[in-house]
Design an enzyme around this catalytic site. Structure first.
Site, mmCIF file in Angstrom:
data_model
loop_
_atom_site.group_PDB
_atom_site.id
_atom_site.type_symbol
_atom_site.label_atom_id
_atom_site.label_comp_id
_atom_site.label_asym_id
_atom_site.label_seq_id
_atom_site.Cartn_x
_atom_site.Cartn_y
_atom_site.Cartn_z
ATOM 1 N N ASP A 61 10.120 6.269 -9.305
ATOM 2 C CA ASP A 61 9.621 4.888 -9.286
ATOM 3 C C ASP A 61 8.191 4.770 -8.752
ATOM 4 O O ASP A 61 7.714 3.656 -8.498
ATOM 5 C CB ASP A 61 10.533 4.021 -8.409
ATOM 6 C CG ASP A 61 11.770 3.554 -9.165
ATOM 7 O OD1 ASP A 61 11.609 2.985 -10.254
ATOM 8 O OD2 ASP A 61 12.889 3.777 -8.664
ATOM 9 N N GLU A 66 2.880 -1.101 -5.800
ATOM 10 C CA GLU A 66 2.774 -2.326 -5.005
ATOM 11 C C GLU A 66 3.768 -2.371 -3.841
ATOM 12 O O GLU A 66 3.479 -2.939 -2.783
ATOM 13 C CB GLU A 66 3.032 -3.548 -5.902
ATOM 14 C CG GLU A 66 3.129 -4.839 -5.120
ATOM 15 C CD GLU A 66 3.407 -6.054 -5.982
ATOM 16 O OE1 GLU A 66 4.467 -6.128 -6.607
ATOM 17 O OE2 GLU A 66 2.539 -6.918 -6.032
ATOM 18 N N ASP A 67 4.921 -1.755 -4.048
ATOM 19 C CA ASP A 67 5.962 -1.861 -3.021
ATOM 20 C C ASP A 67 5.650 -1.092 -1.745
ATOM 21 O O ASP A 67 6.306 -1.280 -0.728
ATOM 22 C CB ASP A 67 7.307 -1.390 -3.609
ATOM 23 C CG ASP A 67 7.779 -2.362 -4.667
ATOM 24 O OD1 ASP A 67 7.644 -3.570 -4.454
ATOM 25 O OD2 ASP A 67 8.249 -1.900 -5.723
ATOM 26 N N ARG A 86 13.383 5.515 -2.513
ATOM 27 C CA ARG A 86 11.921 5.403 -2.618
ATOM 28 C C ARG A 86 11.220 5.754 -1.297
ATOM 29 O O ARG A 86 10.001 5.708 -1.229
ATOM 30 C CB ARG A 86 11.542 3.994 -3.078
ATOM 31 C CG ARG A 86 12.113 3.655 -4.446
ATOM 32 C CD ARG A 86 11.463 2.437 -5.047
ATOM 33 N NE ARG A 86 10.033 2.610 -5.222
ATOM 34 C CZ ARG A 86 9.204 1.649 -5.611
ATOM 35 N NH1 ARG A 86 9.685 0.447 -5.862
ATOM 36 N NH2 ARG A 86 7.908 1.880 -5.738
ATOM 37 N N ARG A 131 15.753 -5.739 -0.356
ATOM 38 C CA ARG A 131 14.819 -4.653 -0.017
ATOM 39 C C ARG A 131 14.060 -4.897 1.306
ATOM 40 O O ARG A 131 13.660 -3.951 1.964
ATOM 41 C CB ARG A 131 13.778 -4.480 -1.132
ATOM 42 C CG ARG A 131 14.362 -4.106 -2.486
ATOM 43 C CD ARG A 131 14.854 -2.674 -2.502
ATOM 44 N NE ARG A 131 15.443 -2.328 -3.783
ATOM 45 C CZ ARG A 131 14.761 -1.812 -4.801
ATOM 46 N NH1 ARG A 131 13.476 -1.596 -4.691
ATOM 47 N NH2 ARG A 131 15.383 -1.508 -5.914
ATOM 48 N N HIS A 161 12.847 -9.112 -6.061
ATOM 49 C CA HIS A 161 11.814 -9.377 -5.054
ATOM 50 C C HIS A 161 11.364 -10.840 -5.140
ATOM 51 O O HIS A 161 11.529 -11.479 -6.180
ATOM 52 C CB HIS A 161 10.572 -8.520 -5.336
ATOM 53 C CG HIS A 161 10.742 -7.053 -5.087
ATOM 54 N ND1 HIS A 161 10.495 -6.104 -6.052
ATOM 55 C CD2 HIS A 161 11.103 -6.372 -3.969
ATOM 56 C CE1 HIS A 161 10.694 -4.889 -5.540
ATOM 57 N NE2 HIS A 161 11.070 -5.022 -4.286
ATOM 58 N N CYS A 248 3.663 -5.120 -9.852
ATOM 59 C CA CYS A 248 4.146 -3.880 -9.191
ATOM 60 C C CYS A 248 3.290 -2.663 -9.475
ATOM 61 O O CYS A 248 3.337 -1.696 -8.718
ATOM 62 C CB CYS A 248 5.541 -3.506 -9.655
ATOM 63 S SG CYS A 248 6.514 -4.801 -10.275
HETATM 64 C C1 CIR Z 1 12.695 -0.422 -8.002
HETATM 65 O O1 CIR Z 1 13.841 -0.824 -8.222
HETATM 66 O O2 CIR Z 1 12.264 -0.240 -6.866
HETATM 67 C C2 CIR Z 1 11.799 -0.134 -9.192
HETATM 68 N N1 CIR Z 1 12.574 0.363 -10.265
HETATM 69 C C3 CIR Z 1 11.075 -1.395 -9.610
HETATM 70 C C4 CIR Z 1 10.154 -1.908 -8.559
HETATM 71 C C5 CIR Z 1 9.431 -3.124 -8.993
HETATM 72 N N2 CIR Z 1 8.503 -3.499 -8.010
HETATM 73 C C6 CIR Z 1 8.062 -4.745 -7.824
HETATM 74 O O3 CIR Z 1 8.540 -5.670 -8.452
HETATM 75 N N3 CIR Z 1 7.142 -4.937 -6.903
#
Ligand code: CIR
Length: 253
Positions: A61, A66-67, A86, A131, A161, A248
């Site tokens: 991922d 961004e996360d 992650r 999260r 999110h 993201c």
């Molecule tokens: C996740 O589930 O963490 C990733 N597959 C997708 C993350 C998307 N991130 C975001 O919207 N900021």
């Protein structure tokens, strides 16, 4: 607020093994690379200098950078991703961002995903979600306060999110999914309501005066256009399959 730089990471070969609940099927890797490339080109066209990170197969991922961090003019807060699969992506991003900003870190037992952190002018809206937990939210809020930014918490339900459902464009305009548009903390904003059938299009970003949005959402496109924004619509199908949207794929500052 202008954007001068953005960190992006090229999706790795095992991208399809990332986390998803979309039920939209397995992404096509070659197409994901093409869509990522188009995304990068759009940022460049809008005058953003890209810091492009190599593929990282340790984390399927990892293109959803961004996360892993919340960056503003004064600091970079390195998050602690809420899904343990992650965990570790953020340490690699810290190395990159520490070249540009003073870094601060969210610590155990706190968890934060950047997708839950929405900045509107000098205030942060922090989503408490599956999260981002309360301890993480409180740590983030305290760090941001130290640098002069206020924040509020919002309970996030029915979506991954906070920014899966609400995003700020400019001049007091927010884009918000119809089912959450009554949230009282957004009552002073002019709202563009995103209908349930186009809910994926609630995740858009404003880059140096232009809106970057996913292609294929004509109703939302028209509404944004009628507010006078210039729009670039990008095909995001392969990222949507992995629950990711336009915000993201980059850390912008
Ligand atoms: C996740 O589930 O963490 C990733 N597959 C997708 C993350 C998307 N991130 C975001 O919207 N900021």
């Amino acid at each position: 607020m202008s954007v001068s730089k953005a960190v992006v990471r090229i999706p790795p070969e095992n991208f399809s093994q990332g986390i998803t609940s979309s039920g939209l099927g397995k992404p096509d890797y070659a197409l994901a690379l093409k869509q990522h490339d188009d995304y990068c080109q759009a940022l460049k066209d809008f005058g953003v200098h890209l810091i492009i990170l190599e593929k990282d197969t340790e984390f399927p991922d990892s293109a959803f950078v961004e996360d892993t961090a919340v960056v503003n003019e004064k600091c970079a807060v390195i998050t602690r991703p809420g899904d343990t699969r992650r965990r570790g992506e953020e340490a690699k991003i810290k190395k990159v961002l520490s070249r540009y900003r003073n870094t601060e870190c969210i610590k155990e037992p706190g968890t934060v995903d950047g997708g839950d952190v929405l900045r509107i002018e000098n205030k942060y809206y922090i989503g408490l979600s599956q999260r981002t937990n309360r301890q993480g939210g409180e740590q983030l809020s305290k760090i941001l306060k130290k640098y002069g930014y206020d924040s509020v918490f919002i309970e996030v339900t029915n979506m991954l999110h906070l920014k899966s459902g609400v995003n700020y464009l400019d001049k007091g305009v927010i884009l918000i999914r119809k089912d959450i548009s009554l949230l009282s903390c957004f009552k002073t904003f002019h709202k563009i309501a995103v209908s349930p059938k186009e809910s994926y299009a609630a995740n858009c970003i404003l880059i140096n005066g232009s809106v970057l949005m996913p292609a294929g959402f004509p109703d939302t496109y028209k509404k944004i256009k009628s507010e006078g924004f210039n729009i670039r619509a990008l095909n995001m199908s392969e990222f949507e399959k992995m629950d990711g949207g336009v915000s993201c794929l980059s850390i912008r500052f």
